[in-house]
Design a protein around this motif. Structure first.
Motif, PDB file in Angstrom:
ATOM      1  N   ILE A  29       1.091  -0.998   0.172  1.00 43.41           N
ATOM      2  CA  ILE A  29       0.034   0.113  -0.009  1.00 43.41           C
ATOM      3  C   ILE A  29       0.925   1.311  -0.025  1.00 43.41           C
ATOM      4  N   VAL A  34       2.449  -4.511   3.726  1.00 48.82           N
ATOM      5  CA  VAL A  34       1.527  -4.683   4.946  1.00 48.82           C
ATOM      6  C   VAL A  34       1.326  -6.133   5.028  1.00 48.82           C
ATOM      7  N   SER A  36       0.196  -9.529   7.219  1.00 48.39           N
ATOM      8  CA  SER A  36      -1.097  -9.993   8.131  1.00 48.39           C
ATOM      9  C   SER A  36      -0.925 -11.453   8.260  1.00 48.39           C
ATOM     10  N   SER A 111      -5.830  -6.352  10.891  1.00 47.84           N
ATOM     11  CA  SER A 111      -6.318  -5.916   9.695  1.00 47.84           C
ATOM     12  C   SER A 111      -7.248  -4.443   9.983  1.00 47.84           C
ATOM     13  N   THR A 114      -5.965  -1.338   8.569  1.00 50.06           N
ATOM     14  CA  THR A 114      -5.744  -1.252   7.187  1.00 50.06           C
ATOM     15  C   THR A 114      -6.943  -1.021   6.374  1.00 50.06           C
ATOM     16  N   ASP A 115      -8.179  -2.173   6.834  1.00 46.98           N
ATOM     17  CA  ASP A 115      -9.330  -2.073   6.097  1.00 46.98           C
ATOM     18  C   ASP A 115     -10.342  -1.145   6.624  1.00 46.98           C
ATOM     19  N   ARG A 118      -6.767   2.476   5.421  1.00 47.57           N
ATOM     20  CA  ARG A 118      -5.579   2.649   4.145  1.00 47.57           C
ATOM     21  C   ARG A 118      -6.460   2.008   2.983  1.00 47.57           C
ATOM     22  N   LYS A 119      -7.266   0.803   3.052  1.00 46.55           N
ATOM     23  CA  LYS A 119      -7.705   0.301   1.774  1.00 46.55           C
ATOM     24  C   LYS A 119      -8.931   1.246   1.437  1.00 46.55           C
TER      25      LYS A 119
END
Length: 180
Positions: A29, A34, A36, A111, A114-115, A118-119
């Motif tokens: 990213i 990243v 996991s 996550s 991130t979820d 960032r995503k």
């Protein structure tokens, strides 16, 4: 170069790192790796049931696909949504290079940031019109829709309440049914 060094990574670095760590989910990213752990059982139960619901509801012109499948969302971004829906014509190649119709993430403790942060940022910039986040532990779903280049949140649907949506195609289910 050691993959433990801090720095900006390339897609080639991502592929090399994946060769070393096939027990982990590795995404890129904006140049940052990243990493996991593998998903939990409850994550996979919710994933399997939601995949089945989407597959049954999806019109014939689309494909419902599952991770691991790379979505190249930029020169320094390769993500793997848990579930994605793409146009049937986009099935060529080793990775998805056009914006999916829908990307779905099922939250895991490792996550969440991130979820949830960032995503959505990179997927909205890439042009993914629909993004859903599912909580498997406290059954809930929050749909997002791309409006003017940023995601607007739809209503969070909890537990036994009915999640009903018309776009990108009609589908309905109860979040709690995914986790039972």
């Amino acid at each position: 170069m050691s993959m433990t060094e801090v720095g900006i990574y390339t897609v080639e670095d991502l592929h090399a790192y994946r060769e070393q760590r096939d027990d982990m989910t590795v995404q890129l990213i904006e140049g940052e790796l990243v990493v996991s752990p593998s998903p939990s059982v409850v994550h996979q139960v919710v994933h399997s049931r939601l995949f089945g619901v989407l597959l049954a509801a999806a019109p014939g012109r689309v494909l419902v696909l599952s991770a691991p499948l790379d979505v190249r969302a930029g020169e320094s971004t390769v993500v793997q949504p848990d579930i994605l829906v793409i146009d049937d014509v986009d099935r060529r190649g080793a990775e998805v290079t056009t914006p999916p119709i829908l990307a779905v993430e099922i939250l895991s403790p490792s996550s969440r940031r991130t979820d949830l942060v960032r995503k959505p940022e990179v997927l909205s910039e890439f042009g993914v019109e629909h993004y859903w986040v599912v909580d498997p532990v406290h059954p809930a779903i929050r749909p997002f829709r791309l409006v003017g280049g940023t995601y607007e949140s739809g209503q969070v649907v909890l537990g036994d309440d009915l999640f009903e949506i018309a776009v990108p195609f009609p589908v309905s289910f109860r979040p709690a049914d995914l986790a039972r």
